[in-house]
Design an enzyme around this catalytic site. Structure first.
Site, PDB file in Angstrom:
ATOM      1  N   HIS A  57      47.798  33.585  27.745  1.00  0.00           N
ATOM      2  CA  HIS A  57      46.965  34.269  28.537  1.00  0.00           C
ATOM      3  C   HIS A  57      46.499  35.672  28.241  1.00  0.00           C
ATOM      4  O   HIS A  57      45.849  36.337  29.076  1.00  0.00           O
ATOM      5  CB  HIS A  57      47.516  34.278  30.058  1.00  0.00           C
ATOM      6  CG  HIS A  57      47.707  32.804  30.723  1.00  0.00           C
ATOM      7  ND1 HIS A  57      46.929  32.144  31.317  1.00  0.00           N
ATOM      8  CD2 HIS A  57      48.957  31.942  30.568  1.00  0.00           C
ATOM      9  CE1 HIS A  57      47.255  30.892  31.586  1.00  0.00           C
ATOM     10  NE2 HIS A  57      48.531  30.907  31.273  1.00  0.00           N
ATOM     11  N   THR A  69      38.834  34.674  35.897  1.00  0.00           N
ATOM     12  CA  THR A  69      38.652  33.355  36.992  1.00  0.00           C
ATOM     13  C   THR A  69      37.546  33.867  37.947  1.00  0.00           C
ATOM     14  O   THR A  69      36.965  33.306  38.665  1.00  0.00           O
ATOM     15  CB  THR A  69      39.606  32.882  37.337  1.00  0.00           C
ATOM     16  OG1 THR A  69      40.671  33.878  37.616  1.00  0.00           O
ATOM     17  CG2 THR A  69      40.357  31.819  36.075  1.00  0.00           C
ATOM     18  N   LYS A 121      39.880  42.591  41.068  1.00  0.00           N
ATOM     19  CA  LYS A 121      40.870  42.201  40.284  1.00  0.00           C
ATOM     20  C   LYS A 121      42.056  43.239  40.256  1.00  0.00           C
ATOM     21  O   LYS A 121      42.011  44.190  40.629  1.00  0.00           O
ATOM     22  CB  LYS A 121      40.078  41.948  39.117  1.00  0.00           C
ATOM     23  CG  LYS A 121      39.524  43.363  38.631  1.00  0.00           C
ATOM     24  CD  LYS A 121      38.507  42.994  37.180  1.00  0.00           C
ATOM     25  CE  LYS A 121      37.358  42.229  37.436  1.00  0.00           C
ATOM     26  NZ  LYS A 121      37.050  41.062  36.376  1.00  0.00           N
ATOM     27  N   ARG A 122      43.101  42.925  39.477  1.00  0.00           N
ATOM     28  CA  ARG A 122      44.067  43.926  39.264  1.00  0.00           C
ATOM     29  C   ARG A 122      43.559  45.029  38.650  1.00  0.00           C
ATOM     30  O   ARG A 122      42.573  45.082  37.746  1.00  0.00           O
ATOM     31  CB  ARG A 122      45.218  43.315  38.372  1.00  0.00           C
ATOM     32  CG  ARG A 122      46.206  42.138  39.064  1.00  0.00           C
ATOM     33  CD  ARG A 122      46.738  42.914  40.132  1.00  0.00           C
ATOM     34  NE  ARG A 122      47.915  43.858  39.750  1.00  0.00           N
ATOM     35  CZ  ARG A 122      49.246  43.532  39.781  1.00  0.00           C
ATOM     36  NH1 ARG A 122      49.612  42.419  40.196  1.00  0.00           N
ATOM     37  NH2 ARG A 122      50.221  44.489  39.417  1.00  0.00           N
ATOM     38  N   LYS A 181      40.090  46.601  32.290  1.00  0.00           N
ATOM     39  CA  LYS A 181      39.247  45.784  33.166  1.00  0.00           C
ATOM     40  C   LYS A 181      38.168  46.887  33.531  1.00  0.00           C
ATOM     41  O   LYS A 181      37.098  46.627  34.197  1.00  0.00           O
ATOM     42  CB  LYS A 181      39.889  45.410  34.214  1.00  0.00           C
ATOM     43  CG  LYS A 181      40.950  44.219  34.005  1.00  0.00           C
ATOM     44  CD  LYS A 181      41.665  43.525  34.966  1.00  0.00           C
ATOM     45  CE  LYS A 181      42.763  42.359  35.020  1.00  0.00           C
ATOM     46  NZ  LYS A 181      42.169  41.352  34.810  1.00  0.00           N
ATOM     47  N   LYS A 208      34.411  32.439  40.262  1.00  0.00           N
ATOM     48  CA  LYS A 208      34.344  32.151  41.704  1.00  0.00           C
ATOM     49  C   LYS A 208      33.015  32.939  42.136  1.00  0.00           C
ATOM     50  O   LYS A 208      32.281  32.263  42.960  1.00  0.00           O
ATOM     51  CB  LYS A 208      35.556  32.770  42.191  1.00  0.00           C
ATOM     52  CG  LYS A 208      36.883  31.952  41.947  1.00  0.00           C
ATOM     53  CD  LYS A 208      38.148  32.771  42.084  1.00  0.00           C
ATOM     54  CE  LYS A 208      39.460  31.954  41.679  1.00  0.00           C
ATOM     55  NZ  LYS A 208      40.577  33.019  41.348  1.00  0.00           N
TER      56      LYS A 208
HETATM   57  C1  26W Z   1      55.574  39.858  31.453  1.00  0.00           C
HETATM   58  C2  26W Z   1      54.534  40.638  32.254  1.00  0.00           C
HETATM   59  C3  26W Z   1      53.285  39.948  32.432  1.00  0.00           C
HETATM   60  C4  26W Z   1      53.105  39.098  33.467  1.00  0.00           C
HETATM   61  C5  26W Z   1      51.956  38.334  33.639  1.00  0.00           C
HETATM   62  C6  26W Z   1      52.518  39.862  31.332  1.00  0.00           C
HETATM   63  C7  26W Z   1      51.477  39.182  31.571  1.00  0.00           C
HETATM   64  C8  26W Z   1      50.879  38.324  32.641  1.00  0.00           C
HETATM   65  C9  26W Z   1      49.985  37.795  32.575  1.00  0.00           C
HETATM   66  C10 26W Z   1      49.650  36.935  31.461  1.00  0.00           C
HETATM   67  C11 26W Z   1      48.802  38.371  32.915  1.00  0.00           C
HETATM   68  C12 26W Z   1      47.596  37.554  33.379  1.00  0.00           C
HETATM   69  O1  26W Z   1      47.400  37.154  34.604  1.00  0.00           O
HETATM   70  N1  26W Z   1      46.651  37.175  32.516  1.00  0.00           N
HETATM   71  C13 26W Z   1      45.263  36.595  33.082  1.00  0.00           C
HETATM   72  O2  26W Z   1      45.146  35.341  33.030  1.00  0.00           O
HETATM   73  C14 26W Z   1      44.230  34.724  33.376  1.00  0.00           C
HETATM   74  C15 26W Z   1      44.306  33.115  33.623  1.00  0.00           C
HETATM   75  O3  26W Z   1      44.203  32.686  32.358  1.00  0.00           O
HETATM   76  C16 26W Z   1      42.978  34.979  32.712  1.00  0.00           C
HETATM   77  O4  26W Z   1      41.914  34.484  33.006  1.00  0.00           O
HETATM   78  C17 26W Z   1      42.853  36.462  32.465  1.00  0.00           C
HETATM   79  O5  26W Z   1      41.776  36.654  31.635  1.00  0.00           O
HETATM   80  C18 26W Z   1      44.149  37.243  31.982  1.00  0.00           C
HETATM   81  O6  26W Z   1      44.285  38.551  32.071  1.00  0.00           O
END
Ligand code: 26W
Length: 818
Positions: free
Chosen positions: A368, A663, A555-556, A561, A667
């Site tokens: 992701h 995503t 978004k976060r 971003k 939406k």
């Molecule tokens: C280990 C810390 C950590 C926790 C969560 C690192 C990375 C993440 C996630 C991968 C971050 C995340 O939410 N990524 C997002 O995933 C979405 C679903 O596929 C994508 O639409 C977003 O572009 C992506 O930033």
């Protein structure tokens, strides 16, 4: 009279369940209030009614749940297991009511009971068991797997505390613990009997006859909590099983009796800490021991549970891949590669090569993010301390994989394909890749970039392992449930086929030029904007004009971003309006929402900047309603459900190549917002489907960015040659927005002047000009509404049902039932 309406009894074995009547449901709620909540209506609080209502709806789900579970078992069908550290579920009551198709009955029953259904919905707190995109995607996937009738389980952690509650104190983000369990237990069933032991630390010993013994120095119990997930029309109900960590023995009585009360409870506290709280970080893999224990805890319990269920109907463990497909949601469950191998080798005594191949045939991995800091790497010493047996197994995998690769003489760098780097770090992305049957990205661009960057050498070695599965969103929550006005218009115009086959929504595209449809569409949007305006006033006391252009970035908070680019454009617009208030301005409301990881200082400072800019702009008499800035605290799933239907413009402005998919973009477009964005992530595919006239693309492409990185970029020259940009940055550091602390944003400005890694200055002018085009276009309401309708009707492909159909075919090898 028991409170559950036994469908089959009422209709005998005719199979067709008689429709639930409002009267019957009303009585069911009454009975729940009395016998489950233990309250007399005269004394019941809103929370009591909400619990009674939820329990009564839950009963309707349970019936179908049992049927689905029986059918999945009997059908001997291949089962999908979705392992995720995060499930960003939000609220469940309205989702269940709509998916079961009993909304009318429930609303009537509430009216007859004298309770306000909408107010009841707001009693439920969000199950915020996730950070952002990854967690919400998992929740949308659960809804789609049920809707498609795919036998599946979601596995995760039942955190006592989900993502923190965000509050603003003087414009700064403050985090408060989140306490969802206080009012959202209605939807879960504790399965105390469904518990597994999970071990940590200790020693490994061999008895010389191939048997391996792991004497752990800490063991906890994983207890299951099940939540039924009903699909559209309740045709199939799957299970979300979340694990809570508990002590093996509740209390060390020996120590207690010696009066050593604290240490008597110490083991309990240590055990329960594992599922205490969600790590609020979705940017950097911090490599904390507790995080590793959380990842292993839920992965081990899930794999033990999967094998138990498999062996109920099968006795040959070697045929596991025929019946089981396991999806790893990013690298967070990647320890599954070593854990499944451990169980198959140490408990079922398969050889390592056998165990590895069966493991690889069962597992697949979704990536992701390409952000280096987000790719998990575990220090080998820490890893060996917590998971000594797994360290051995990973060393075996790495050694044998390297040997196999060396034998193939391909132009790959061994360093890039090593799982254990310099003996000091385990690259979880590499372990997941080597241990998987399929690896996928989440948008076409992202998947290509995976093949060209982080997994370049692996792609050379295994050219058919990487596939693309562009993300999607569930049209139930993100249109049918959150936008009743648009729902009604679509049901009237094209029926309800689009709800579980969203590409049918294109049937309404022809109405874009139909004046009455257009008016109704605009009226639905306007009603949603009035509702959001009320919510903005309620939350931050700001009054906004609901006829203004609602420009939304939700978004976060993250530098890639580029909320900062949006704030700089806001400052430049503010300055332009002040220079010429008499000019023709398109009234605009800038709406921001998003949490920053608690340790992410620069992101928190950008929140403060947005709040400081808002304070000045919103109180500037020269500006009036020409521009307002609303920074909404505690952005979460249920707030998104209020903002998204009301948006006119969707900000998807990440540095190209950095947003894997997005995503929120899907939406917002589905709810009729026009996108202003870079050619990044799924924006590229959205642009392809809505057409160039119905989207605002600006800025550098991913290739441009890569080129600029190579050549080196000097932001100074850009800033000096762009007075609009320079004026905005100067205002950030001359106290215009921080008279009490002129230097507050120096660090933010310095980053722009010196590195500007996220190329904010490089894309500013293109973005600013594009926003000015938006201003002009928005004034032509008819044309704008036409384009808004074309966005709604052209993005049906971005349904998570379509995404899950893709996984079913390309990755899992299962056939959806519906
Ligand atoms: C280990 C810390 C950590 C926790 C969560 C690192 C990375 C993440 C996630 C991968 C971050 C995340 O939410 N990524 C997002 O995933 C979405 C679903 O596929 C994508 O639409 C977003 O572009 C992506 O930033």
């Amino acid at each position: 009279m028991n409170d559950t309406i036994r469908i089959d009894e009422a209709a005998g074995s005719a199979g067709q369940a008689p429709a639930l009547t409002a009267e019957a449901f009303r009585e069911a709620v009454r009975a729940k209030l009395k016998y489950a909540v233990g309250k007399d209506p005269s004394r019941a609080t809103a929370k009591d009614w909400s619990m009674a209502l939820s329990l009564a709806v839950r009963d309707q789900v349970v019936e179908r749940w049992f049927e689905s579970t029986k059918a999945s078992h009997a059908g001997q069908k291949k089962h999908v297991y979705y392992l995720s550290m995060e499930f960003l579920i939000g609220r469940l009551l309205n989702d269940a009511v709509c998916n079961l198709g009993i909304e009318a009955q429930v609303r009537t029953a509430c009216a007859e009971l004298g309770i306000d259904y909408q107010a009841q919905l707001e009693q439920e707190s969000d199950a915020a068991l996730g950070n952002g995109g990854l967690g919400r995607l998992a929740a949308c996937f659960m809804d789609s797997m049920s809707t498609l009738g795919i036998p599946a389980h979601g596995y995760g952690i039942r955190y006592d505390h989900g993502l923190f509650r965000q509050r603003f104190h003087d414009g700064w983000q403050v985090e408060e613990p989140e306490d969802w369990l206080v009012s959202s237990r209605a939807w879960e069933f504790e399965r105390a009997e469904m518990a597994y032991l999970v071990k940590f630390g200790g020693q490994i010993s061999f008895d010389g006859h191939g048997a391996t013994y792991w004497r752990a120095d800490e063991t906890v119990k994983a207890v299951a909590y099940d939540t039924p997930i009903a699909g559209w029309k309740g045709r199939h109900v799957n299970t979300l099983r979340l694990w809570a960590s508990r002590p093996v023995e509740v209390l060390d009585l020996g120590r207690f009796n010696h009066g050593d009360y604290m240490s008597a409870a110490e083991k309990t506290i240590r055990a329960e800490t594992i599922s205490r709280v969600l790590y609020p970080d979705d940017t950097t893999a911090e490599g904390k021991e507790l995080r590793l224990k959380q990842e292993y805890f839920f992965t081990s319990a899930s794999l033990q549970d999967i094998l138990r269920r498999y062996l109920e109907d099968n006795d040959d463990i070697r045929k596991l891949p025929e019946q089981v497909a396991i999806q790893m949601n990013d690298t967070h469950p990647a320890i599954a590669v070593a854990e499944l191998m451990r169980i198959l080798a140490d408990d079922y005594r398969l050889t390592f090569p056998e165990a590895f191949e069966i493991t690889r045939q069962c597992l697949s991995y979704t990536n992701h993010t390409l952000m280096p800091e987000a790719l998990e790497r575990w220090n080998t010493n820490l890893f060996r301390k917590v998971l000594p047996r797994h360290m051995q197994i990973i060393e075996w995998i790495d050694y044998h994989h390297l040997a196999e690769v060396q034998g193939r003489n391909l132009p790959v760098s061994l360093d890039n394909i090593r799982i254990i780097e310099w003996g000091s770090e385990i690259k979880m992305g590499s372990l997941a890749f080597v241990g998987s049957r399929r690896v996928n990205g989440v948008s076409a661009l992202h998947t290509e970039l995976m093949k060209q960057t982080v997994f370049k050498d692996y792609h050379l070695l295994y050219p058919d392992r990487i596939v693309n599965e562009t993300n999607g969103i569930t049209p139930r929550r993100w249109l049918y449930e959150c936008n009743p006005g648009l729902r009604a218009l679509l049901l009237e115009a094209i029926g309800d086929g689009w709800v579980d086959n969203l590409e049918k929504i294109e049937d309404a595209a022809k109405f874009a030029t139909d004046a009455s449809f257009r008016d109704k569409f605009a009226a639905a949007k306007q009603a949603n904007k009035v509702r959001l305006a009320a919510e903005i006033e309620r939350r931050i006391g700001l009054r906004v004009d609901p006829t203004a252009l609602f420009d939304v970035q939700i978004k976060r908070m993250h530098e890639y971003k580029r909320q900062l680019l949006n704030v700089l454009e806001t400052i430049a617009l503010y300055q332009a309006i002040r220079r010429g208030p008499g000019a023709e301005w398109t009234p605009r409301v800038k709406i921001f929402g998003g949490k920053a990881a608690p340790g992410y200082q620069i992101a928190k400072r950008i929140i403060k900047l947005a709040n400081d800019v808002a304070r000045v702009v919103n109180n500037d008499p020269i500006i009036g309603d020409r521009l307002k800035v609303a920074v909404l605290p505690n952005y979460n799933v249920s707030l998104a459900e209020v903002i998204i239907p009301a948006a006119d413009l969707s900000e998807q402005i990440s540095t190209a190549g950095m947003e894997a998919s997005g995503t929120g973009n899907m939406k917002l477009a589905l709810n009729g917002a026009l996108t202003i964005g870079t050619l990044d992530g799924a924006n590229v595919e959205i642009a392809e489907r809505v057409g160039p006239d119905n989207i605002y693309i600006f800025g550098l492409t991913a290739d441009d960015v890569a080129g600029l990185r190579q050549r080196g970029y000097n932001p100074n020259a850009t800033i000096d040659s762009d007075p609009t940009l320079k004026g905005a940055i100067d205002a950030m550091v001359n106290g215009t927005f921080s008279p009490d602390d002129h230097g507050r944003f120096n660090e933010v400005a310095d980053r722009l002047w010196h590195t500007d890694w996220f190329l904010v200055t490089a894309d500013f002018q293109s973005y600013f000009q594009t926003q000015r085009t938006v201003d002009v276009d928005y004034r032509d309401k008819t044309r704008w509404t036409e384009r808004s309708i074309l966005n709604t009707t052209k993005v049906g492909w971005f349904s998570s049902d379509r995404t899950i159909r893709g996984y079913s075919k390309d990755v899992w090898g299962v056939e959806p039932n519906f």
